[in-house]
Structure formats: structure tokens, C-alpha cells
Design a protein around this motif. Structure first.
Motif, PDB file in Angstrom:
ATOM      1  N   TRP A  15       0.795  -1.217   0.000  1.00 17.84           N
ATOM      2  CA  TRP A  15       0.000   0.000   0.000  1.00 17.84           C
ATOM      3  C   TRP A  15       0.829   1.269   0.000  1.00 17.84           C
ATOM      4  CZ3 TRP A  15      -3.768  -2.245   4.060  1.00 17.84           C
ATOM      5  CH2 TRP A  15      -4.706  -3.038   3.406  1.00 17.84           C
ATOM      6  N   GLY A  48      -1.784  -5.850  13.051  1.00 16.69           N
ATOM      7  CA  GLY A  48      -1.241  -4.621  12.485  1.00 16.69           C
ATOM      8  C   GLY A  48       0.273  -4.513  12.518  1.00 16.69           C
ATOM      9  N   ASP A 243      10.715  -0.126  26.250  1.00 19.49           N
ATOM     10  CA  ASP A 243      10.133  -0.797  27.413  1.00 19.49           C
ATOM     11  C   ASP A 243       9.925  -2.294  27.179  1.00 19.49           C
ATOM     12  OD1 ASP A 243       7.775  -1.027  25.957  1.00 19.49           O
ATOM     13  OD2 ASP A 243       6.486  -0.215  27.533  1.00 19.49           O
ATOM     14  N   LEU A 259       6.582   0.923  13.581  1.00 16.39           N
ATOM     15  CA  LEU A 259       5.387   0.261  13.054  1.00 16.39           C
ATOM     16  C   LEU A 259       5.440   0.141  11.533  1.00 16.39           C
ATOM     17  CD1 LEU A 259       2.690  -0.904  13.979  1.00 16.39           C
ATOM     18  CD2 LEU A 259       1.748   1.408  13.964  1.00 16.39           C
TER      19      LEU A 259
ATOM     20  N   THR B  39      -7.869  -8.108   4.174  1.00 20.64           N
ATOM     21  CA  THR B  39      -6.834  -7.084   4.134  1.00 20.64           C
ATOM     22  C   THR B  39      -7.343  -5.800   4.765  1.00 20.64           C
ATOM     23  OG1 THR B  39      -7.515  -6.620   1.882  1.00 20.64           O
ATOM     24  CG2 THR B  39      -5.571  -7.993   2.169  1.00 20.64           C
ATOM     25  N   ALA B  40      -8.649  -5.548   4.603  1.00 22.74           N
ATOM     26  CA  ALA B  40      -9.216  -4.361   5.240  1.00 22.74           C
ATOM     27  C   ALA B  40      -9.097  -4.495   6.752  1.00 22.74           C
ATOM     28  CB  ALA B  40     -10.679  -4.196   4.836  1.00 22.74           C
ATOM     29  N   ALA B  41      -9.323  -5.710   7.243  1.00 20.26           N
ATOM     30  CA  ALA B  41      -9.190  -5.941   8.690  1.00 20.26           C
ATOM     31  C   ALA B  41      -7.752  -5.704   9.128  1.00 20.26           C
ATOM     32  CB  ALA B  41      -9.626  -7.362   9.035  1.00 20.26           C
ATOM     33  N   ALA B  42      -6.817  -6.184   8.303  1.00 14.85           N
ATOM     34  CA  ALA B  42      -5.408  -5.995   8.626  1.00 14.85           C
ATOM     35  C   ALA B  42      -5.072  -4.506   8.644  1.00 14.85           C
ATOM     36  CB  ALA B  42      -4.531  -6.730   7.612  1.00 14.85           C
ATOM     37  N   LYS B  43      -5.650  -3.794   7.676  1.00 10.08           N
ATOM     38  CA  LYS B  43      -5.373  -2.362   7.630  1.00 10.08           C
ATOM     39  C   LYS B  43      -5.986  -1.663   8.841  1.00 10.08           C
ATOM     40  CE  LYS B  43      -5.342   1.697   4.772  1.00 10.08           C
ATOM     41  NZ  LYS B  43      -5.803   2.412   3.600  1.00 10.08           N
ATOM     42  N   ASP B  45      -6.362  -2.961  11.786  1.00  3.23           N
ATOM     43  CA  ASP B  45      -5.468  -3.242  12.908  1.00  3.23           C
ATOM     44  C   ASP B  45      -4.299  -2.279  12.907  1.00  3.23           C
ATOM     45  OD1 ASP B  45      -6.954  -5.323  13.828  1.00  3.23           O
ATOM     46  OD2 ASP B  45      -5.821  -6.852  12.742  1.00  3.23           O
ATOM     47  N   TYR B  46      -3.724  -2.123  11.731  1.00  4.31           N
ATOM     48  CA  TYR B  46      -2.558  -1.264  11.583  1.00  4.31           C
ATOM     49  C   TYR B  46      -2.927   0.180  11.926  1.00  4.31           C
ATOM     50  CZ  TYR B  46       0.883   1.513   9.030  1.00  4.31           C
ATOM     51  OH  TYR B  46       1.815   2.433   8.686  1.00  4.31           O
ATOM     52  N   LEU B  49      -3.242   0.680  15.595  1.00  2.00           N
ATOM     53  CA  LEU B  49      -1.935   0.799  16.256  1.00  2.00           C
ATOM     54  C   LEU B  49      -1.366   2.195  16.060  1.00  2.00           C
ATOM     55  CD1 LEU B  49      -0.285  -2.608  15.374  1.00  2.00           C
ATOM     56  CD2 LEU B  49      -0.978  -1.827  17.630  1.00  2.00           C
ATOM     57  N   ARG B  50      -1.512   2.700  14.836  1.00  2.00           N
ATOM     58  CA  ARG B  50      -1.003   4.051  14.563  1.00  2.00           C
ATOM     59  C   ARG B  50      -1.713   5.069  15.449  1.00  2.00           C
ATOM     60  NH1 ARG B  50       1.873   5.837  10.082  1.00  2.00           N
ATOM     61  NH2 ARG B  50       0.744   7.784  10.237  1.00  2.00           N
ATOM     62  N   GLN B  53      -0.487   5.036  19.131  1.00  6.01           N
ATOM     63  CA  GLN B  53       0.755   5.735  19.481  1.00  6.01           C
ATOM     64  C   GLN B  53       0.567   7.246  19.513  1.00  6.01           C
ATOM     65  OE1 GLN B  53       3.692   3.731  16.956  1.00  6.01           O
ATOM     66  NE2 GLN B  53       3.168   5.079  15.265  1.00  6.01           N
ATOM     67  N   PHE B  56      -0.757   7.798  22.998  1.00  6.29           N
ATOM     68  CA  PHE B  56       0.297   7.728  24.012  1.00  6.29           C
ATOM     69  C   PHE B  56       1.074   9.043  24.043  1.00  6.29           C
ATOM     70  CE2 PHE B  56       0.494   2.944  22.891  1.00  6.29           C
ATOM     71  CZ  PHE B  56      -0.668   2.715  23.608  1.00  6.29           C
ATOM     72  N   ARG B  57       1.335   9.547  22.840  1.00  3.09           N
ATOM     73  CA  ARG B  57       2.085  10.794  22.736  1.00  3.09           C
ATOM     74  C   ARG B  57       1.313  11.949  23.393  1.00  3.09           C
ATOM     75  NH1 ARG B  57       6.824  12.375  23.124  1.00  3.09           N
ATOM     76  NH2 ARG B  57       7.013  14.532  22.556  1.00  3.09           N
ATOM     77  N   TRP B 192      -5.673   0.672  28.711  1.00  2.00           N
ATOM     78  CA  TRP B 192      -4.279   1.084  28.513  1.00  2.00           C
ATOM     79  C   TRP B 192      -3.782   1.852  29.730  1.00  2.00           C
ATOM     80  CZ3 TRP B 192      -1.511  -1.099  25.002  1.00  2.00           C
ATOM     81  CH2 TRP B 192      -2.029  -1.425  23.750  1.00  2.00           C
ATOM     82  N   THR B 208       6.564   4.155  29.286  1.00  2.00           N
ATOM     83  CA  THR B 208       6.346   2.719  29.151  1.00  2.00           C
ATOM     84  C   THR B 208       4.829   2.506  29.096  1.00  2.00           C
ATOM     85  OG1 THR B 208       6.282   2.207  31.518  1.00  2.00           O
ATOM     86  CG2 THR B 208       8.436   2.190  30.477  1.00  2.00           C
ATOM     87  N   VAL B 209       4.424   1.494  28.355  1.00  3.02           N
ATOM     88  CA  VAL B 209       2.999   1.295  28.107  1.00  3.02           C
ATOM     89  C   VAL B 209       2.588  -0.131  28.476  1.00  3.02           C
ATOM     90  CG1 VAL B 209       1.221   1.227  26.319  1.00  3.02           C
ATOM     91  CG2 VAL B 209       2.946   3.024  26.271  1.00  3.02           C
TER      92      VAL B 209
END
Lengths: 402, 406
Positions: A15, A48, A243, A259, B39-43, B45-46, B49-50, B53, B56-57, B192, B208-209
């Protein structure tokens, strides 16, 4: 959390590629996906991290060399060129008569040391395919004839060919046109970002098995101030603290990626921080790896000598005399300040308590002596002092800039 | 193309294959939605995750103005690092002394105290700072606090809770920013959890998370997390995704001692003292009153490892005041069955001097209850000399006689 993935291309890898040439290659990945789905079954959606895991684990090699006592005879290295240059951390491993490396696809190599850096504690290796008789042909199952032929051609010349690698020359300061083929160093990194370390801690991945991947977040950037067993660790430059528990025997040299699968650094050795007295999970950042690489492969073929800069404590005199008694562990109170000395000009007074030197907290007189003796004699030094209830900062400019 | 090909993965098809598979892929794309869904599910997930973060920031950004760096000077020296090669130097001196005085507050761990900076969290705009007592185990001569704006101030250590490992500092300042706290009732297991600390020095907190693992630990004093806690963030906050403080990171274990639990650093088992408990503790610390470990003032009989039989009682001591005499067997403490001494210590672990505990005691076959108010080790008297080797089967003196000794 640990992952082990098979070697199938994830669509995410595709992608992000935009131009047509890569798009065509990208489409091929869809077939990879189908295969992957078939293999993974209900686990089709893997959380992911797949892209980063695939990118990192296919660009590290398992290393086997010399071990003794508590020193593991195995480790990990990061492939940094398609012809088999590999970076790893300096350890006893590379003193082996024969260093062996196994790539992600099970192909086997002999490694030789190109260059060591005692200060950064890094080693550059060059891989050469093992003799055909050593069983390299056994792993040819999944390869196309074309590639096998290429690998064989490389082997004939005694060079590794067509390896997957991280391009260290790119990323932080990209300059000019270069074909976008290999993942690079990340351009930015913020605390709290996900990180993955791919390597072979405890040697659990055997032969062609995919390496172990550990997940965590990037914690902070700090200067390493650590020891390894009883000795201070020579590398005192910047490190990325994570960590995840990455610093394990064999995990040294793992690739730390974000990532997106961009390289962040190389996991370091098992050390104990002098500041927190805890085991530190850290990676040497990309720019340090790059600096070492540039020194190692000079354009004119001339090799540079690496001499750690240690200044002579005798040559440093700011004009401060700290109070000393026979007992070593005393607080560094200023006893006298020589008139007209750099310290006097900066405003240091007798009875001031020295709290820190260049940002590092000072525990006692011995610590003060050690710190001062490690300073560059011609550089300004920042002291934080306590005077009564006040805390003040002074900057001492050395005389004449020796 | 050829040069590029050289860098392709082993399993990547040759150019010829690429064309064929491109056609196949196109066919599949138009025909079947199955692969697309996956693949949409994988995207998804990704992307999740993005997004995480980024969250967290944002927590770091929210909390950074409320974090202070603490540096200490002087005080007790760290014990020498004991490495395998140094064994000939002998056991730490603390161990030897412990055998001489059974009622001594031991560090609870062989962990070497940190030399570097530690972390604190601003508690009130007028300069109260909450942190972990772990950071002052050495009783430093001077404590300095560096505010997020770079100001470095001398701090007073107001009081400490040696049990819950909380400490309160005060600096001369006004209008300091304070964080928002989250009530324990709102915290959910599995959410979290982000821990922040300044233990590596510098101005940027280390992050740390993890997740919240349990809501009630350490006799209801702590929330448990799997975020990596260590001297790098003891005294710092554990936050939720909205930047609300869930608790203060402290070392804790199911046994007493100022350093107990530190050896669990980075183990995925970490403890934070939550909002309501912190408020209770801070209210008392602000009055300058410290919490000390609570003691009973008794020695158990080592010859009976599967029971707690009183061998000797200090004079004065809470146990003596409660009328406990040698030979008594402690059956229950705070409602918990007690079958060995370690269990008794664990039950009392999170109680401070001044707290009371109900003990069920067996004497001559009868069980009775007493309420014992725990005391500081400093307030315990010496153990009376045992005139003869203690024999549990020997007849006991009546309780009144013992009490008349005081």
C-alpha cells in the motif's frame, strides 16, 4: 509478547508504494496475501504489526561464533547491503575462528570482521556464502530458478548477493536521488511509539526458523552510562531506551524498527545502568550506526584510526579546591576559589556545594574528581551549586581555550 | 528492474510472474470480496496501532508540565554492588545487623539504590510534590526539584509513608499546573496504562505502556499494571489514555521493607497507589506525620514452622500490652487464617504503626480475640531474657502475672 511469522508478503507492504513500477510488484503481493491467508487461517488479521515484523525479521541474520562462560556464542546482526555487509555489536562472538551467519531463508554464510569500533562497541561483518558442500543447496525449496542461479553466481565469486537489507545511508539526511528499494532509517521518533525488535535471543530460532520479535514502545533517548559486570561499558553515546525486554543473550544486534518497518537502531548488549541500577533495554540509534559505517567504508579506501579522547586530569584547573578529608565519601563543598581563576570569574564561592557538573549529579568528592577528569579542558563547564537555600547555575569558561 | 530484482525477497515472484499474478490479483479483486475484507481488517489493525501511538504521545504532552525531576545529594551511601566476583567481601552489613536486632526496619532487598534523578508529580499549585519514598531511602542531605520550566529549587521532605512508599515534598512556588486524577471506581482492568518518569534525567519523560492488570492489590492499597515500572519512573504517574492519573508508581511486594519489590522492576508486575488512597495519605503527610511500618513486638518459635507460636514478647510492645505471652498461638490475623510466620508478616505488611489488627489467639485450647495497635520499631523495648530454653509444652504463667511486669 512474541511473534513468529512465516515469510509471506503482507499487502500493507504494498500500500505504501505509489509509483507504477512498484505497484506492479505490489500486486504480486496480493498473491502472497492469499497464500498467507491460507496458511494462517482464522488468524488472517494479525494485529497490524505484520509489515514491520516481516521487514525486520527478513533483514537480520542469526550469528554463531565464540562463546565462553556467561558469554553467549550466538547473536544477531542487521544486514545493511544486498552484498552481505552486516552490523552487530562487539562481543566475544566475533573473535571466533569461524563466524557463521544464517539468513531469514535459511541460507548460510561465513562472516569475517571488516572493522571493529571499541568505543561504539560495533562490528562490521562481511558475509560470504558457505561452501556448497556445507549444505546451502538444501534450503533451495522455495526459490525460483532465476534466483538460485543468481545466488550461485554470487557464490562462485565468493560474495553474498541479493540479500534483503536496511539502507542506512538514507533517512535522517536523505540527499539526492536513490532508488527506493530498501527500507531505511526512520526520520522521526517520539516516546510512546510502538517498536519491534527482531533477533535471536536465547537462540530459540533454529536454522531457517523466523527470528523472535519482541514488542514494546520507545521510552526515551538518553546517554548510556552503564556497566557490564564489574566494568564500565565503553559506549557512552546516545541510546534509545525501550520498554520491551530486548537485551537478552543473543538478542544483541537485533533490528529495532517502528510500526512502518523503518530501522530505528540496533539492540545493544546486556548492561546495567549506573543511574537506575536496572538492566537497560536499549538500542544504538541509526545515526551512530551510520557514522561507524561511514568511517568503516571511506571513499578513498583509507581507514581511520579510532582513539578515545581522554583528557589529562592534571591539565584541567578551574581554580576550585573542594574540601577533602581522609574519608573519601564526602560532599563536594568548595573550600577555596583561587582569585582570578575561571571559577572565580564565573562566580563560584567558598562553601558552595557542587550538585552537578554538566548536568550529571555529583555524589561525592571522588565522583567530582572523576567527572572533572573526563571533561574536555578547553570547553565551558556548567556547575549547579547550592548556596544556602539557593540553587544556582554557573558556567566556567576555561582559560585561553587550551 | 534487474538491479532491483536482486534486492527482492526470495519468495517475490520474477517479473514474468508479476504480470501473471497481477492479472490474477485483479480478477480476484473484482470477483471475491473475501480477500478484500481480510486485508481491510489488517489495515484496520494497523491504523488502530497508529492511532494508539498518537494517543500515548498526547498523554506525554498532557502530563509533562506536571512532572518534576528530583535530585538528591548526600545521605547514606549506596551499598557496594555485590557481584558474583565480589563475594569474598562478605554479606551486606545490613544482614549482619538484622540478626542482632530482630525489630529493625530492613531495606527488604539487596537492590542498590539509584544514583540518578527520580520523578515527582505536582500535587498542588502551591508547591506540594508527591513522589515515592523509594527516592529518599538514603535520607539525603539536600533534595532539589527541577520544574518543567527549568527552575531548580531546593525542596523540603515534609513526610513519608514508609508502608505505601509515598513521600511528600514542598518547594517554594506558586501557580504550578496540576494533573487530573482518575477515581479508582472508573479504572477498568484491561485499559491502557501509560507510565511516565524522568529517571534517565533530561526534560523528556520516558514512556512505558501496558494495561491495568488488577484493581485491588496489596491489601487494597494498589492498582496493578503490566507497564514496566522501575527506578526510571518510581514516583511518576501511571495514566489512562486521556492523560488522567490512575496512580503513583511505587515499588511494592508482599513483604515489608523500603526497597521490597524493586527487584521486580520491569517484570510486568508493577503497583501504583490510586487516587483515593493517595488523598488519604497526603492529608496526613501534609501535617508532617509520617507512616511507619507497624510492629507487633514478638518473636515466633522457629521450631514450629507450621504454626505461629509466640516465643518471646518485647517489653514494651503492642503484643505485651494486649496480654500475649510466650506459648500463645496466633490462629487468625485480620480474619485471615495464619499457618506460618511469613503469612502473618504478609497480612500485616500494609499496616502502619497506629493501625489496629484483630488477632485470634489460642491458649491452652481456648481461642480468644485481641485487638493489637501496631507500634513503630523505635518504640519497641528489648526482648526479655529467656531464662531457660523455651518449651511450648511447659505450663504457662497466668496472663496477669505477665502484665504486672510493665
Amino acid at each position: 509478547m512474541m511473534f513468529a511469522v512465516g515469510a509471506w508478503k503482507h499487502p500493507l507492504e504494498c500500500w505504501r508504494r505509489s509509483d507504477r513500477k512498484r505497484f506492479r510488484r505490489g500486486l504480486t503481493c496480493w498473491c502472497g496475501v492469499l497464500v498467507g491467508v491460507g496458511l494462517a487461517g482464522p488468524m488472517a488479521s494479525g494485529g497490524g504489526f505484520e509489515r514491520a515484523i516481516e521487514t525486520a525479521s527478513s533483514r537480520v541474520v542469526k550469528l554463531y561464533g565464540l562463546g565462553a562462560g556467561l558469554q553467549a556464542g550466538y547473536g544477531t546482526g542487521i544486514v545493511i547491503s544486498d552484498d552481505g555487509l552486516v552490523l552487530t555489536v562487539l562481543s566475544l562472538l566475533v573473535d571466533a575462528r569461524s563466524i557463521r551467519a544464517v539468513a531469514w531463508d535459511g541460507s548460510r554464510f561465513e562472516a569475517e570482521v571488516v572493522r571493529r569500533d571499541l568505543q561504539r562497541q560495533l562490528v562490521l561483518l562481511r558475509l560470504r556464502p558457505e561452501e556448497a558442500s556445507a549444505g546451502g543447496a538444501a534450503d533451495d525449496g522455495g526459490r525460483t530458478n532465476n534466483e538460485a542461479a543468481m545466488r550461485d553466481a554470487g557464490a562462485a565469486q565468493g560474495e553474498a548477493r541479493g540479500m534483503l537489507y536496511f539502507d542506512l545511508e538514507w533517512g535522517i539526511e536523505s540527499d539526492g536521488e536513490k532508488e527506493d528499494t530498501a527500507p531505511r532509517c526512520a526520520t522521526a521518533l517520539e516516546p510512546g511509539e510502538w517498536v519491534l525488535a527482531a533477533g535471536n535471543p536465547f537462540k530459540v530460532a533454529d536454522g531457517p526458523e523466523p527470528v523472535s520479535v519482541v514488542r514494546g514502545v520507545y521510552s526515551t533517548r538518553t546517554h548510556l552510562d552503564a556497566r557490564r559486570r564489574v566494568r564500565d561499558f565503553p559506549y557512552t553515546g546516545e541510546v534509545l531506551v525501550v520498554d520491551a525486554i530486548t537485551s537478552n543473550p543473543g538478542g544483541e544486534g537485533s533490528a529495532l524498527v517502528n510500526l512502518e518497518g523503518a530501522l530505528l537502531g540496533m539492540v545493544g548488549r546486556v548492561v546495567v545502568s549506573n543511574r537506575t541500577h536496572t538492566h537497560l533495554n536499549y538500542a544504538v540509534p541509526c545515526e551512530v550506526l551510520r557514522a561507524f559505517l561511514r568511517e568503516s567504508l571511506p571513499v578513498d579506501g583509507e581507514s581511520l584510526a579510532i582513539a578515545p579522547t581522554v583528557s589529562d586530569p592534571e591539565s584541567i584547573d578551574y581554580g576550585i579546591r573542594v574540601a577533602r578529608t581522609g574519608y573519601q565519601k564526602v560532599l563536594p563543598f568548595v573550600e577555596r576559589v583561587r582569585r582570578g581563576s575561571p571559577a572565580a570569574r564565573a562566580g563560584v564561592r567558598a562553601d558552595d556545594l557542587i550538585l552537578s557538573v554538566n548536568g550529571r549529579t555529583i555524589a561525592d568528592v571522588a565522583d567530582y574528581d572523576a567527572r572533572v577528569s573526563s571533561l574536555a579542558p578547553d570547553r565551558p563547564v556548567e556547575l549547579v551549586l547550592r548556596r544556602g537555600r539557593e540553587i544556582l547555575t554557573v558556567i566556567i569558561e576555561p582559560e585561553g581555550g587550551r | 528492474m534487474k538491479a532491483q530484482f536482486g534486492r527482492l525477497p526470495e519468495w517475490a515472484p520474477s517479473p514474468r510472474w508479476a504480470t501473471v499474478s497481477a492479472i490474477m490479483a485483479c480478477g480476484l479483486l473484482s470477483a471475491g470480496a473475501g480477500a478484500g475484507d481480510r486485508t481491510a481488517a489488517a489495515k484496520d489493525d494497523y491504523e488502530r496501532l497508529r492511532a494508539s501511538q498518537v494517543v500515548f504521545r498526547s498523554v506525554v504532552e498532557k502530563l509533562r508540565p506536571c512532572l518534576v525531576r528530583i535530585d538528591t545529594v548526600g545521605g547514606a551511601q549506596p551499598r557496594e554492588v555485590l557481584l558474583p566476583t565480589d563475594e569474598e567481601e562478605g554479606a551486606p552489613s545490613g544482614r549482619r545487623r538484622a540478626s542482632q536486632n530482630p525489630f529493625r526496619d530492613s531495606p527488604g532487598s539487596d537492590f542498590v539504590i539509584a544514583d540518578g534523578s527520580t520523578t515527582g508529580l505536582i500535587q498542588s499549585p502551591d508547591g506540594y510534590i508527591i513522589t515515592s519514598s523509594f527516592n529518599f531511602v538514603r535520607d539525603p542531605v539536600l533534595i532539589s526539584v527541577t520544574l518543567p520550566d527549568g527552575r531548580r529549587l531546593a525542596a523540603d521532605l515534609i513526610a513519608r509513608d514508609h508502608v505505601r512508599k509515598i513521600a511528600l515534598l514542598k518547594v517554594e512556588a506558586t501557580d504550578l499546573p496540576t494533573p487530573v486524577w482518575k477515581s479508582r471506581d472508573e479504572v477498568r482492568v484491561g485499559e491502557w496504562a501509560i507510565a511516565l518518569g524522568l529517571g534517565f534525567g533530561g526534560a523528556e519523560p520516558s514512556v512505558t505502556v501496558g494495561i491495568v492488570s488488577a484493581l485491588s492489590r496489596m491489601a487494597g492499597n494498589a492498582i496493578q499494571t503490566d507497564a514496566k515500572l522501575s527506578p526510571a519512573n518510581y514516583g511518576g504517574p501511571l495514566c489512562d489514555v486521556r492523560g488522567r492519573v490512575v496512580g503513583i508508581c511505587v515499588p511494592m511486594a508482599q513483604r515489608p521493607g523500603e526497597l521490597a519489590g524493586v527487584e521486580l522492576y520491569d517484570a510486568g508486575v508493577g503497583f501504583v497507589v490510586f487516587k483515593e488512597r493517595v488523598e488519604e495519605i497526603v492529608a496526613r503527610l501534609k501535617k508532617g506525620e509520617s507512616f511507619y511500618r507497624g510492629w507487633l513486638g514478638m518473636v515466633s518459635d522457629p521450631s514450629a514452622p507450621h504454626a505461629v507460636i509466640v516465643r518471646n514478647v518485647a517489653d514494651p510492645s503492642p503484643m505485651r500490652s494486649a496480654g500475649i505471652v510466650p506459648g500463645d498461638r496466633i490462629v487468625r490475623a485480620a480474619g485471615q487464617e495464619i499457618s506460618h510466620f511469613g503469612q502473618l508478616v504478609q497480612t500485616l505488611n500494609m499496616l502502619a504503626a497506629g493501625d489496629s489488627v484483630e488477632l485470634d489467639v489460642e491458649r491452652e485450647g481456648a481461642i480468644f480475640s485481641v485487638t493489637v495497635t501496631l507500634a513503630r520499631s523505635a518504640d519497641l523495648g528489648a526482648l526479655p531474657e529467656l531464662s531457660e530454653p523455651f518449651d511450648p509444652s511447659a505450663p504457662l504463667p497466668p496472663p496477669d502475672e505477665e502484665e504486672s511486669d510493665e
